[in-house]
Design a protein around this motif. Structure first.
Motif, mmCIF file in Angstrom:
data_model
loop_
_atom_site.group_PDB
_atom_site.id
_atom_site.type_symbol
_atom_site.label_atom_id
_atom_site.label_comp_id
_atom_site.label_asym_id
_atom_site.label_seq_id
_atom_site.Cartn_x
_atom_site.Cartn_y
_atom_site.Cartn_z
ATOM 1 N N HIS A 75 0.828 -1.222 0.000
ATOM 2 C CA HIS A 75 0.000 0.000 0.000
ATOM 3 C C HIS A 75 0.861 1.270 0.000
ATOM 4 O O HIS A 75 0.786 2.072 -0.936
ATOM 5 C CB HIS A 75 -0.915 -0.079 1.225
ATOM 6 N N VAL A 76 1.666 1.460 1.047
ATOM 7 C CA VAL A 76 2.635 2.573 1.116
ATOM 8 C C VAL A 76 3.893 2.017 1.791
ATOM 9 O O VAL A 76 3.882 0.886 2.286
ATOM 10 C CB VAL A 76 2.120 3.788 1.942
ATOM 11 N N LEU A 77 4.949 2.815 1.844
ATOM 12 C CA LEU A 77 6.173 2.366 2.505
ATOM 13 C C LEU A 77 5.840 1.842 3.915
ATOM 14 O O LEU A 77 5.180 2.530 4.695
ATOM 15 C CB LEU A 77 7.173 3.529 2.613
ATOM 16 N N GLY A 78 6.297 0.644 4.217
ATOM 17 C CA GLY A 78 6.113 0.092 5.563
ATOM 18 C C GLY A 78 4.787 -0.576 5.824
ATOM 19 O O GLY A 78 4.579 -1.129 6.903
ATOM 20 N N SER A 79 3.827 -0.534 4.889
ATOM 21 C CA SER A 79 2.497 -1.109 5.164
ATOM 22 C C SER A 79 2.599 -2.629 5.266
ATOM 23 O O SER A 79 3.226 -3.280 4.448
ATOM 24 C CB SER A 79 1.489 -0.710 4.084
ATOM 25 N N ARG A 80 1.974 -3.161 6.293
ATOM 26 C CA ARG A 80 2.049 -4.602 6.550
ATOM 27 C C ARG A 80 0.678 -5.192 6.854
ATOM 28 O O ARG A 80 -0.190 -4.517 7.408
ATOM 29 C CB ARG A 80 2.942 -4.886 7.776
ATOM 30 N N GLN A 81 0.549 -6.474 6.517
ATOM 31 C CA GLN A 81 -0.599 -7.260 6.964
ATOM 32 C C GLN A 81 -0.133 -8.015 8.217
ATOM 33 O O GLN A 81 1.064 -8.171 8.423
ATOM 34 C CB GLN A 81 -0.991 -8.290 5.914
ATOM 35 N N LEU A 82 -1.088 -8.487 8.999
ATOM 36 C CA LEU A 82 -0.730 -9.286 10.168
ATOM 37 C C LEU A 82 -1.330 -10.684 10.051
ATOM 38 O O LEU A 82 -2.535 -10.834 9.877
ATOM 39 C CB LEU A 82 -1.234 -8.622 11.458
ATOM 40 N N TYR A 83 -0.461 -11.690 10.119
ATOM 41 C CA TYR A 83 -0.909 -13.083 10.143
ATOM 42 C C TYR A 83 -0.768 -13.569 11.583
ATOM 43 O O TYR A 83 0.234 -13.281 12.241
ATOM 44 C CB TYR A 83 -0.022 -13.936 9.233
ATOM 45 N N PHE A 84 -1.757 -14.251 12.094
ATOM 46 C CA PHE A 84 -1.623 -14.789 13.446
ATOM 47 C C PHE A 84 -2.477 -16.035 13.638
ATOM 48 O O PHE A 84 -3.426 -16.282 12.898
ATOM 49 C CB PHE A 84 -1.942 -13.747 14.523
ATOM 50 N N GLU A 85 -2.086 -16.811 14.611
ATOM 51 C CA GLU A 85 -2.782 -18.066 14.884
ATOM 52 C C GLU A 85 -3.252 -18.107 16.326
ATOM 53 O O GLU A 85 -2.584 -17.578 17.214
ATOM 54 C CB GLU A 85 -1.827 -19.251 14.671
ATOM 55 N N ASP A 86 -4.402 -18.732 16.510
ATOM 56 C CA ASP A 86 -4.884 -18.986 17.863
ATOM 57 C C ASP A 86 -4.275 -20.317 18.286
ATOM 58 O O ASP A 86 -4.634 -21.365 17.744
ATOM 59 C CB ASP A 86 -6.419 -19.063 17.854
ATOM 60 N N GLU A 87 -3.341 -20.257 19.207
ATOM 61 C CA GLU A 87 -2.589 -21.477 19.519
ATOM 62 C C GLU A 87 -3.448 -22.569 20.147
ATOM 63 O O GLU A 87 -3.087 -23.735 20.139
ATOM 64 C CB GLU A 87 -1.397 -21.161 20.431
ATOM 65 N N TYR A 88 -4.614 -22.204 20.704
ATOM 66 C CA TYR A 88 -5.453 -23.222 21.350
ATOM 67 C C TYR A 88 -6.306 -24.009 20.368
ATOM 68 O O TYR A 88 -6.510 -25.187 20.520
ATOM 69 C CB TYR A 88 -6.365 -22.580 22.407
ATOM 70 N N GLY A 323 -15.827 -28.466 22.176
ATOM 71 C CA GLY A 323 -16.952 -28.025 22.990
ATOM 72 C C GLY A 323 -16.547 -27.111 24.134
ATOM 73 O O GLY A 323 -17.373 -26.658 24.913
ATOM 74 N N ASP A 324 -15.292 -26.859 24.249
ATOM 75 C CA ASP A 324 -14.811 -25.972 25.307
ATOM 76 C C ASP A 324 -15.041 -24.529 24.879
ATOM 77 O O ASP A 324 -14.493 -24.070 23.884
ATOM 78 C CB ASP A 324 -13.300 -26.239 25.535
ATOM 79 N N ASN A 325 -15.855 -23.814 25.613
ATOM 80 C CA ASN A 325 -16.199 -22.447 25.239
ATOM 81 C C ASN A 325 -14.991 -21.534 25.187
ATOM 82 O O ASN A 325 -14.950 -20.555 24.456
ATOM 83 C CB ASN A 325 -17.221 -21.854 26.212
ATOM 84 N N ASN A 326 -14.019 -21.906 26.001
ATOM 85 C CA ASN A 326 -12.804 -21.093 26.043
ATOM 86 C C ASN A 326 -12.028 -21.163 24.726
ATOM 87 O O ASN A 326 -11.123 -20.387 24.479
ATOM 88 C CB ASN A 326 -11.917 -21.558 27.204
ATOM 89 N N LEU A 327 -12.410 -22.128 23.862
ATOM 90 C CA LEU A 327 -11.705 -22.270 22.587
ATOM 91 C C LEU A 327 -12.396 -21.520 21.461
ATOM 92 O O LEU A 327 -12.132 -21.718 20.302
ATOM 93 C CB LEU A 327 -11.584 -23.755 22.220
ATOM 94 N N ASN A 328 -13.350 -20.695 21.805
ATOM 95 C CA ASN A 328 -14.015 -19.910 20.782
ATOM 96 C C ASN A 328 -13.379 -18.530 20.639
ATOM 97 O O ASN A 328 -13.418 -17.710 21.537
ATOM 98 C CB ASN A 328 -15.496 -19.725 21.122
ATOM 99 N N SER A 329 -12.805 -18.295 19.470
ATOM 100 C CA SER A 329 -12.293 -16.968 19.198
ATOM 101 C C SER A 329 -13.482 -16.082 18.822
ATOM 102 O O SER A 329 -14.507 -16.559 18.381
ATOM 103 C CB SER A 329 -11.337 -17.018 18.008
#
Ligand SMILES: [Zn+2]
Length: 332
Positions: A75-88, A323-329
């Motif tokens: 897009h412009v100098l320095g513009s970045r996308q962010l890739y990330f994973e939910d480790e759970y 089924g663990d609710n805590n695993l819902n992003s």
């Protein structure tokens, strides 16, 4: 905002005091809300330098850490996308920020990476808005600048970051050295520090028109109508006004000519991005999020606007069968 499993929040160009990661995709004003959170920022080195030049502040920088990766957004100098994973739960995301699929020499080419979910910028949501090949638009700008500076003067209106530096390069390539405003000069200086060679002359508001009279061409974010009138009167010369922006496709500006040079993806480019990334689900982000999601659904994609406060539960059920609710992003 994304909530990963365990409640970790990822702030995407937005303000959140308790974010686990405060991502700033690039240094355009409408993406800098994260600066106000007081947290260290995750951004490219170029973006940090541009923020310093624009705002006079140097936020602390945070490393991305395991499971996070920044990729060029083109897009412009320095513009970045962010890739990330939910480790759970293993769900992967990519957030584009502002992006484009056409190559912009000064910003570099976009990198595309597959993820389960893409969170996509929605600046240009309408399928009928189609940007031309950048090389053709640049040719037209150069033709105009060459012709009009032969016997007159030309002033371009431009954003201070991105488009202005591209215009400088476009003019340099036909042997012109433009005069630029102080704010554009300060940003261009950062580009030079990252090895992008640009020839320009910086002028304050008082001397801008005198320098443009000499150099025959100028670029400013300030009121060009006023500058053009003063220049024409003082030097008895014909002055042409122009603007370069993707908005030229849909808005009429008060300049003599307008060029639709964009550093964003249009709808076709967005579809190409989604096809190449092969995402399972798309969330649209930004003020046109609803419109873009509507047209993407119409084109057969699973898409919805992020502003709906939607949960991703159900989208990727095979990964969430524990089924663990805590695993819902959640995306809100
Ligand atoms: Zn931007």
């Amino acid at each position: 905002m994304i909530y990963l499993s365990g409640g970790r929040r990822i702030a995407l160009d937005e303000r959140s005091k308790d974010a686990y990661l405060n991502f700033i995709s690039h240094a355009h004003e409408d993406h800098l809300a994260g600066l106000r959170s007081g947290l260290p920022a995750t951004a490219s080195r170029e973006t940090m330098e541009l923020i310093k030049a624009r705002k006079g502040v140097s936020p602390a920088m945070a490393e991305t850490g395991k499971g996070f990766e920044m990729l060029n957004a083109g897009h412009v100098l320095g513009s970045r996308q962010l890739y990330f994973e939910d480790e759970y739960n293993g769900i992967s995301y990519i957030y584009t920020g502002d992006f484009q699929m056409q190559e912009n020499e000064l910003a570099g080419r976009i990198e595309i990476r597959n993820a389960d979910i893409a969170i996509i910028d929605s600046t240009y949501p309408f399928p009928n808005v189609r940007f031309d090949e950048r090389t053709n638009v640049i040719d037209a700008i150069q033709f105009y600048a060459r012709k009009k500076t032969e016997y007159g003067r030309v002033i371009f209106s431009s954003q201070v970051l991105g488009k202005a530096q591209e215009l400088i390069k476009i003019f340099n390539d036909i042997g012109l050295t433009p005069v630029v405003s102080e704010r554009i000069g300060a940003i261009s200086n950062v580009y030079e520090r990252f090895n992008i060679k640009l020839d320009y002359i910086t002028a304050d508001e008082k001397t801008f028109i005198d320098k443009v009279a000499e150099q025959r061409i100028g670029i400013t974010e300030n009121n060009i109508k006023y500058a053009a009138e003063r220049l024409a009167e003082k030097y008895n010369t014909k002055v042409y006004t122009a603007i370069a922006t993707g908005l030229a496709k849909s808005i009429r500006f008060g300049t003599d000519v307008q060029f639709a040079l964009s550093d964003h993806a249009d709808f076709r480019q967005t579809v190409k991005y989604i096809d190449e990334g092969n995402f399972k689900y798309v969330f649209t982000k930004g003020k046109n999020a609803e419109i873009l999601a509507y047209y993407l659904r119409k084109a057969g994609y699973d898409a919805e606007a992020m502003e709906n406060g939607s949960s991703i539960g159900g989208v990727l059920t095979e990964k969430q069968k524990s089924g663990d609710n805590n695993l819902n992003s959640q995306i809100v």
